[in-house]
Design an enzyme around this catalytic site. Structure first.
Site, mmCIF file in Angstrom:
data_model
loop_
_atom_site.group_PDB
_atom_site.id
_atom_site.type_symbol
_atom_site.label_atom_id
_atom_site.label_comp_id
_atom_site.label_asym_id
_atom_site.label_seq_id
_atom_site.Cartn_x
_atom_site.Cartn_y
_atom_site.Cartn_z
ATOM 1 C CB SER A 233 -0.890 -0.012 1.256
ATOM 2 O OG SER A 233 -1.485 1.242 1.461
ATOM 3 C CG LEU B 250 -14.597 9.520 -0.454
ATOM 4 C CD1 LEU B 250 -15.329 10.390 0.555
ATOM 5 C CD2 LEU B 250 -13.641 10.376 -1.290
ATOM 6 C CE1 TYR C 46 -2.925 -0.086 5.253
ATOM 7 C CE2 TYR C 46 -3.438 -2.370 5.719
ATOM 8 C CZ TYR C 46 -3.213 -1.355 4.809
ATOM 9 O OH TYR C 46 -3.274 -1.606 3.460
ATOM 10 C CB THR D 143 -0.425 3.137 4.006
ATOM 11 O OG1 THR D 143 -0.765 3.881 5.159
ATOM 12 C CG2 THR D 143 0.101 1.788 4.384
ATOM 13 N NE ARG E 290 -5.568 9.843 1.011
ATOM 14 C CZ ARG E 290 -5.299 10.942 1.721
ATOM 15 N NH1 ARG E 290 -4.901 12.034 1.090
ATOM 16 N NH2 ARG E 290 -5.390 10.950 3.035
ATOM 17 C CG PHE F 25 -1.281 5.285 -4.989
ATOM 18 C CD1 PHE F 25 -0.325 4.334 -5.353
ATOM 19 C CD2 PHE F 25 -0.844 6.490 -4.461
ATOM 20 C CE1 PHE F 25 1.043 4.589 -5.206
ATOM 21 C CE2 PHE F 25 0.534 6.760 -4.326
ATOM 22 C CZ PHE F 25 1.468 5.809 -4.690
ATOM 23 C CG ASN F 26 -6.745 6.147 -1.922
ATOM 24 O OD1 ASN F 26 -5.520 6.341 -1.879
ATOM 25 N ND2 ASN F 26 -7.537 6.377 -0.873
ATOM 26 C CE LYS G 268 -1.070 -4.298 3.585
ATOM 27 N NZ LYS G 268 -1.294 -5.656 3.013
ATOM 28 N NE ARG H 53 -9.837 9.203 7.824
ATOM 29 C CZ ARG H 53 -10.113 8.316 6.851
ATOM 30 N NH1 ARG H 53 -11.141 7.484 6.955
ATOM 31 N NH2 ARG H 53 -9.370 8.289 5.752
HETATM 32 C C1 WQD Z 1 -9.791 9.000 1.354
HETATM 33 C C2 WQD Z 1 -10.118 10.456 1.627
HETATM 34 C C3 WQD Z 1 -10.529 10.978 3.938
HETATM 35 C C4 WQD Z 1 -14.259 8.780 4.375
HETATM 36 C C5 WQD Z 1 -6.817 4.125 3.272
HETATM 37 C C6 WQD Z 1 -5.597 3.362 3.669
HETATM 38 C C7 WQD Z 1 -4.929 2.791 2.444
HETATM 39 C C8 WQD Z 1 -5.943 1.961 1.705
HETATM 40 C C9 WQD Z 1 -7.124 2.836 1.295
HETATM 41 C C10 WQD Z 1 -5.907 -0.334 2.405
HETATM 42 C C11 WQD Z 1 -9.433 10.973 2.904
HETATM 43 C C12 WQD Z 1 -11.764 11.226 3.082
HETATM 44 C C13 WQD Z 1 -13.096 9.306 3.824
HETATM 45 C C14 WQD Z 1 -15.312 9.648 4.767
HETATM 46 C C15 WQD Z 1 -13.993 11.520 4.051
HETATM 47 N N1 WQD Z 1 -6.401 0.896 2.505
HETATM 48 N N2 WQD Z 1 -12.983 10.657 3.667
HETATM 49 N N3 WQD Z 1 -15.135 10.999 4.589
HETATM 50 O O1 WQD Z 1 -7.337 7.012 4.072
HETATM 51 O O2 WQD Z 1 -6.595 7.577 1.694
HETATM 52 O O3 WQD Z 1 -6.425 5.222 2.494
HETATM 53 O O4 WQD Z 1 -7.693 3.326 2.522
HETATM 54 O O5 WQD Z 1 -5.111 -0.753 1.614
HETATM 55 O O6 WQD Z 1 -3.857 1.974 2.845
HETATM 56 O O7 WQD Z 1 -4.679 4.245 4.274
HETATM 57 O O8 WQD Z 1 -8.661 6.203 2.060
HETATM 58 O O9 WQD Z 1 -11.054 6.253 1.477
HETATM 59 O O10 WQD Z 1 -10.394 6.261 3.945
HETATM 60 O O11 WQD Z 1 -10.021 8.283 2.578
HETATM 61 O O12 WQD Z 1 -13.870 12.749 3.903
HETATM 62 O O13 WQD Z 1 -16.390 9.224 5.275
HETATM 63 O O14 WQD Z 1 -11.516 10.572 1.859
HETATM 64 O O15 WQD Z 1 -10.364 12.022 4.886
HETATM 65 O O16 WQD Z 1 -9.033 12.304 2.657
HETATM 66 P P1 WQD Z 1 -7.227 6.620 2.645
HETATM 67 P P2 WQD Z 1 -10.108 6.689 2.543
#
Ligand code: WQD
Length: 340
Positions: free
Chosen positions: A129, A205, A154, A131, A236, A183-184, A158, A299
């Site tokens: 990841s 998200l 987490y 991350t 992202r 990435f995402n 990794k 967050r």
């Molecule tokens: C993305 C953006 C939140 C939810 C994580 C892990 C990564 C991978 C993917 C496993 C951020 C914003 C989110 C919400 C929001 N996981 N958000 N409201 O944190 O970039 O990555 O998940 O492999 O390793 O780190 O992904 O989708 O949680 O957040 O505003 O209800 O959406 O603040 O900016 P993230 P995410």
């Protein structure tokens, strides 16, 4: 002896794992799923067979259980590779329960490495990841970008898993390993038969967006709009899950062609950053709906902005993204509406 190369896919009924099963079969391999459904549902198997048009062998095994996995392997022939997805992946949960994450994520990998050695399985593709980069100095990261101290248990698992695999390759003449830094991942299979199926309240998200659009969730909260970014919300690199799955096939195919043992890491992203508000507005536009959202507090632990430089994967794996963000947000909404 089965003439098709057999590929074990741990966590093969999970979000990325299930889409990878489809692409592995499409590429002419046999996919064998190791999954105990702790983070998915058994009916995903039926959907996978429907999409692939063939029966798919599945073993209900915990990847921490070496004996169960070796019993399964003793019933198989010509197992050439393992794509290892099975792991816990909720950043927030890992902060509350670090021991669970170290025990499962690192523990299961140690068993997988023992299995590969004992059964002379040469190719390992590992689910890593972005991350591992933490909060990068520059938002565009290459594979040479500094691996910083983990910002969550987490992320720490990794980083530790990548290091363990590198040491295993150095010690084992046979192992060829590819570390894929996602990435995402977003979106769903165009058939809407499989997609992201978060258990409980979504952390990520896009599933939170689709569940809000469906009325399962009352309102989406945007976690902060006072960051130093294009519109104040985090940025992202959102990549379609089918493009991500295809990269695993390309990694396997490249590994099979290699002579020497190796351990290579690849960033899997589109190379483009999108803000939270851009994702929300694009979702509304492509699906012709209004989303109920509000701006809330930041967050803790969120990286401000990060996206990939995917040129190493493009050049060395012969891989590139085929789908757009709009495709992914259309597919995720179609999938959400197809879940019972
Ligand atoms: C993305 C953006 C939140 C939810 C994580 C892990 C990564 C991978 C993917 C496993 C951020 C914003 C989110 C919400 C929001 N996981 N958000 N409201 O944190 O970039 O990555 O998940 O492999 O390793 O780190 O992904 O989708 O949680 O957040 O505003 O209800 O959406 O603040 O900016 P993230 P995410």
């Amino acid at each position: 002896m089965s003439e098709k190369k057999q590929i074990i896919i741990t966590g093969g009924t999970g979000f990325i794992g299930s889409h990878t099963v489809v692409e592995v079969i499409k590429a002419g391999f046999d996919a064998i799923i190791f999954d105990d459904f702790r983070n998915s549902k058994p009916w995903i198997l039926d959907r996978l067979e429907k999409i692939s048009g063939c029966k798919i062998k599945h073993f209900d095994v915990d990847c921490n259980n070496y004996n169960a996995m070796s019993t399964a392997l003793n019933s198989l022939q010509n197992v050439t590779g393992i794509i290892h997805f099975a792991a816990d992946k909720a950043v927030g949960e890992s902060v509350l329960n670090p021991v669970k994450y170290y025990e499962n994520n690192i523990g299961s990998l140690t068993q997988i490495l023992k299995l590969a050695k004992d059964f002379e399985i040469e190719h390992l593709v590992f689910s890593s990841s972005c991350t591992v980069y933490g909060e990068p100095a520059s938002p565009i990261v290459t594979e040479e970008t500094e691996i910083k101290k983990a910002t969550s248990p987490y992320g720490a698992t990794k980083i530790a898993c990548e290091e363990l695999i590198q040491f295993a390759v150095q010690s084992d003449q046979k192992l060829k390993a590819t570390l894929l830094r996602y990435f995402n991942p977003i979106g769903a299979h165009p058939s809407a038969e499989i997609g992201e199926l978060p258990q409980g309240i979504p952390n990520n998200l896009v599933p939170y967006i689709t569940q809000t659009a469906k009325g399962i969730r009352e309102q989406l909260t945007v976690f902060g709009n006072d960051y130093e970014t294009i519109d104040g919300t985090n940025v992202r690199d959102y990549i379609h899950v089918v493009d991500l799955a295809d990269a695993h096939v390309k990694a396997l195919q490249r590994s099979i062609k290699q002579e020497a043992n190796f351990c290579e890491a690849y960033n899997l992203g589109t190379g483009k950053g999108s803000s939270v508000l851009e994702i929300i507005h694009t979702f509304e536009e492509v699906n012709d709906l209004k989303l109920n959202y509000v701006i809330g507090d930041r967050r803790p632990g969120d990286v401000v902005q990060i996206w990939a430089d995917p040129s190493k994967a493009n050049n060395e794996l012969g891989w590139s993204c085929k789908y757009t963000i709009k495709d992914a947000l259309k597919h995720s909404w179609s999938w959400e509406q197809n879940i019972d």
